[in-house]
Design a protein around this motif. Structure first.
Motif, PDB file in Angstrom:
ATOM      1  N   THR A 174     -22.455 -22.177  46.544  1.00 17.79           N
ATOM      2  CA  THR A 174     -22.500 -23.343  45.663  1.00 17.79           C
ATOM      3  C   THR A 174     -21.246 -23.411  44.801  1.00 17.79           C
ATOM      4  O   THR A 174     -20.628 -22.399  44.480  1.00 17.79           O
ATOM      5  CB  THR A 174     -23.739 -23.314  44.745  1.00 17.79           C
ATOM      6  OG1 THR A 174     -23.733 -22.095  43.995  1.00 17.79           O
ATOM      7  CG2 THR A 174     -25.018 -23.400  45.540  1.00 17.79           C
ATOM      8  N   ARG A 175     -20.900 -24.640  44.424  1.00 15.33           N
ATOM      9  CA  ARG A 175     -19.758 -24.835  43.525  1.00 15.33           C
ATOM     10  C   ARG A 175     -20.177 -24.448  42.109  1.00 15.33           C
ATOM     11  O   ARG A 175     -21.314 -24.689  41.705  1.00 15.33           O
ATOM     12  CB  ARG A 175     -19.291 -26.291  43.550  1.00 15.33           C
ATOM     13  CG  ARG A 175     -18.768 -26.735  44.893  1.00 15.33           C
ATOM     14  CD  ARG A 175     -18.316 -28.178  44.879  1.00 15.33           C
ATOM     15  NE  ARG A 175     -19.462 -29.041  44.569  1.00 15.33           N
ATOM     16  CZ  ARG A 175     -19.356 -30.264  44.043  1.00 15.33           C
ATOM     17  NH1 ARG A 175     -18.182 -30.776  43.759  1.00 15.33           N
ATOM     18  NH2 ARG A 175     -20.427 -30.983  43.801  1.00 15.33           N
ATOM     19  N   GLU A 176     -19.229 -23.874  41.361  1.00 17.65           N
ATOM     20  CA  GLU A 176     -19.518 -23.489  39.987  1.00 17.65           C
ATOM     21  C   GLU A 176     -18.242 -23.401  39.171  1.00 17.65           C
ATOM     22  O   GLU A 176     -17.140 -23.310  39.711  1.00 17.65           O
ATOM     23  CB  GLU A 176     -20.287 -22.170  39.928  1.00 17.65           C
ATOM     24  CG  GLU A 176     -19.559 -20.988  40.519  1.00 17.65           C
ATOM     25  CD  GLU A 176     -20.419 -19.736  40.592  1.00 17.65           C
ATOM     26  OE1 GLU A 176     -21.644 -19.840  40.785  1.00 17.65           O
ATOM     27  OE2 GLU A 176     -19.849 -18.648  40.454  1.00 17.65           O
ATOM     28  N   PHE A 177     -18.406 -23.469  37.852  1.00 20.83           N
ATOM     29  CA  PHE A 177     -17.317 -23.265  36.904  1.00 20.83           C
ATOM     30  C   PHE A 177     -17.907 -22.635  35.657  1.00 20.83           C
ATOM     31  O   PHE A 177     -19.140 -22.599  35.498  1.00 20.83           O
ATOM     32  CB  PHE A 177     -16.587 -24.581  36.573  1.00 20.83           C
ATOM     33  CG  PHE A 177     -17.437 -25.605  35.871  1.00 20.83           C
ATOM     34  CD1 PHE A 177     -17.550 -25.615  34.485  1.00 20.83           C
ATOM     35  CD2 PHE A 177     -18.123 -26.571  36.598  1.00 20.83           C
ATOM     36  CE1 PHE A 177     -18.334 -26.564  33.843  1.00 20.83           C
ATOM     37  CE2 PHE A 177     -18.903 -27.524  35.961  1.00 20.83           C
ATOM     38  CZ  PHE A 177     -19.001 -27.524  34.582  1.00 20.83           C
ATOM     39  N   ALA A 178     -17.052 -22.100  34.801  1.00 21.98           N
ATOM     40  CA  ALA A 178     -17.543 -21.445  33.586  1.00 21.98           C
ATOM     41  C   ALA A 178     -16.734 -21.882  32.373  1.00 21.98           C
ATOM     42  O   ALA A 178     -15.547 -22.202  32.479  1.00 21.98           O
ATOM     43  CB  ALA A 178     -17.470 -19.931  33.734  1.00 21.98           C
ATOM     44  N   LEU A 179     -17.392 -21.883  31.233  1.00 16.97           N
ATOM     45  CA  LEU A 179     -16.759 -22.181  29.957  1.00 16.97           C
ATOM     46  C   LEU A 179     -17.461 -21.378  28.874  1.00 16.97           C
ATOM     47  O   LEU A 179     -18.462 -20.723  29.132  1.00 16.97           O
ATOM     48  CB  LEU A 179     -16.823 -23.679  29.661  1.00 16.97           C
ATOM     49  CG  LEU A 179     -18.201 -24.305  29.418  1.00 16.97           C
ATOM     50  CD1 LEU A 179     -18.036 -25.606  28.631  1.00 16.97           C
ATOM     51  CD2 LEU A 179     -18.913 -24.600  30.732  1.00 16.97           C
ATOM     52  N   ARG A 180     -16.898 -21.390  27.677  1.00 14.90           N
ATOM     53  CA  ARG A 180     -17.515 -20.719  26.522  1.00 14.90           C
ATOM     54  C   ARG A 180     -18.122 -21.767  25.615  1.00 14.90           C
ATOM     55  O   ARG A 180     -17.547 -22.827  25.399  1.00 14.90           O
ATOM     56  CB  ARG A 180     -16.467 -19.937  25.729  1.00 14.90           C
ATOM     57  CG  ARG A 180     -15.839 -18.806  26.504  1.00 14.90           C
ATOM     58  CD  ARG A 180     -16.523 -17.518  26.219  1.00 14.90           C
ATOM     59  NE  ARG A 180     -15.873 -16.432  26.957  1.00 14.90           N
ATOM     60  CZ  ARG A 180     -16.327 -15.228  26.971  1.00 14.90           C
ATOM     61  NH1 ARG A 180     -17.401 -14.908  26.285  1.00 14.90           N
ATOM     62  NH2 ARG A 180     -15.709 -14.289  27.657  1.00 14.90           N
ATOM     63  N   ASP A 181     -19.269 -21.451  25.053  1.00 13.40           N
ATOM     64  CA  ASP A 181     -19.875 -22.366  24.096  1.00 13.40           C
ATOM     65  C   ASP A 181     -19.258 -22.130  22.718  1.00 13.40           C
ATOM     66  O   ASP A 181     -18.418 -21.233  22.564  1.00 13.40           O
ATOM     67  CB  ASP A 181     -21.401 -22.234  24.116  1.00 13.40           C
ATOM     68  CG  ASP A 181     -21.956 -21.064  23.327  1.00 13.40           C
ATOM     69  OD1 ASP A 181     -21.185 -20.260  22.762  1.00 13.40           O
ATOM     70  OD2 ASP A 181     -23.193 -20.937  23.291  1.00 13.40           O
ATOM     71  N   PRO A 182     -19.625 -22.903  21.703  1.00 11.92           N
ATOM     72  CA  PRO A 182     -19.006 -22.740  20.382  1.00 11.92           C
ATOM     73  C   PRO A 182     -19.168 -21.362  19.756  1.00 11.92           C
ATOM     74  O   PRO A 182     -18.380 -20.958  18.904  1.00 11.92           O
ATOM     75  CB  PRO A 182     -19.707 -23.802  19.525  1.00 11.92           C
ATOM     76  CG  PRO A 182     -20.112 -24.851  20.505  1.00 11.92           C
ATOM     77  CD  PRO A 182     -20.478 -24.092  21.750  1.00 11.92           C
TER      78      PRO A 182
END
Length: 127
Positions: free
Chosen positions: A108-116
């Motif tokens: 599956t396609r995915e990406f990541a980020l950080r929350d506040p």
């Protein structure tokens, strides 16, 4: 969003897997992998994911002794509007932690980020 998968860092996946099955009153079975297991409800709903500390390159699951925000927790969301979610995510942060890619384990396609607060958030396509 369809549902969330809570993933926690554990020292021994098989031990924790059996403990949670006992807690939830489920028949004993084995996790899918030595490093990862999903505790499932009777209808297949994921109740909890267990991920071995230090297995793979997830920054927030590197070590139980790391005191960075979000250590031990990987917030993993499956969405049915992946492309739109990516656009929204790019509007929320200056850069992604992981650019969109296909996870070789799930396909599956995915990406990541950080929350506040610094928590690591993985967004994965529902399809």
């Amino acid at each position: 969003m369809k549902r969330t998968w809570t993933i926690i860092g554990v020292a021994d996946v098989a031990h924790s897997f059996n403990w949670y099955q006992a807690l939830f009153g489920q028949p004993k079975s084995a996790p899918a992998h030595e490093f990862f297991g999903q505790v499932l409800d009777g209808d297949g709903t994921v109740l909890l994911c267990l991920h071995q500390w230090g297995s793979h390159d997830h920054p927030s699951l590197a070590s139980p002794g790391d005191s960075q925000p979000g250590n031990g927790l990987l917030l993993f969301f499956r969405v049915d509007d992946f492309d739109a979610a990516l656009v929204r995510a790019r509007g929320l942060v200056s850069s992604l932690e992981e650019e969109p890619s296909v996870n070789p384990s799930t396909g599956t396609r995915e990406f990541a980020l950080r929350d506040p607060d610094g928590y690591y958030v993985m967004v994965s396509a529902w399809d």
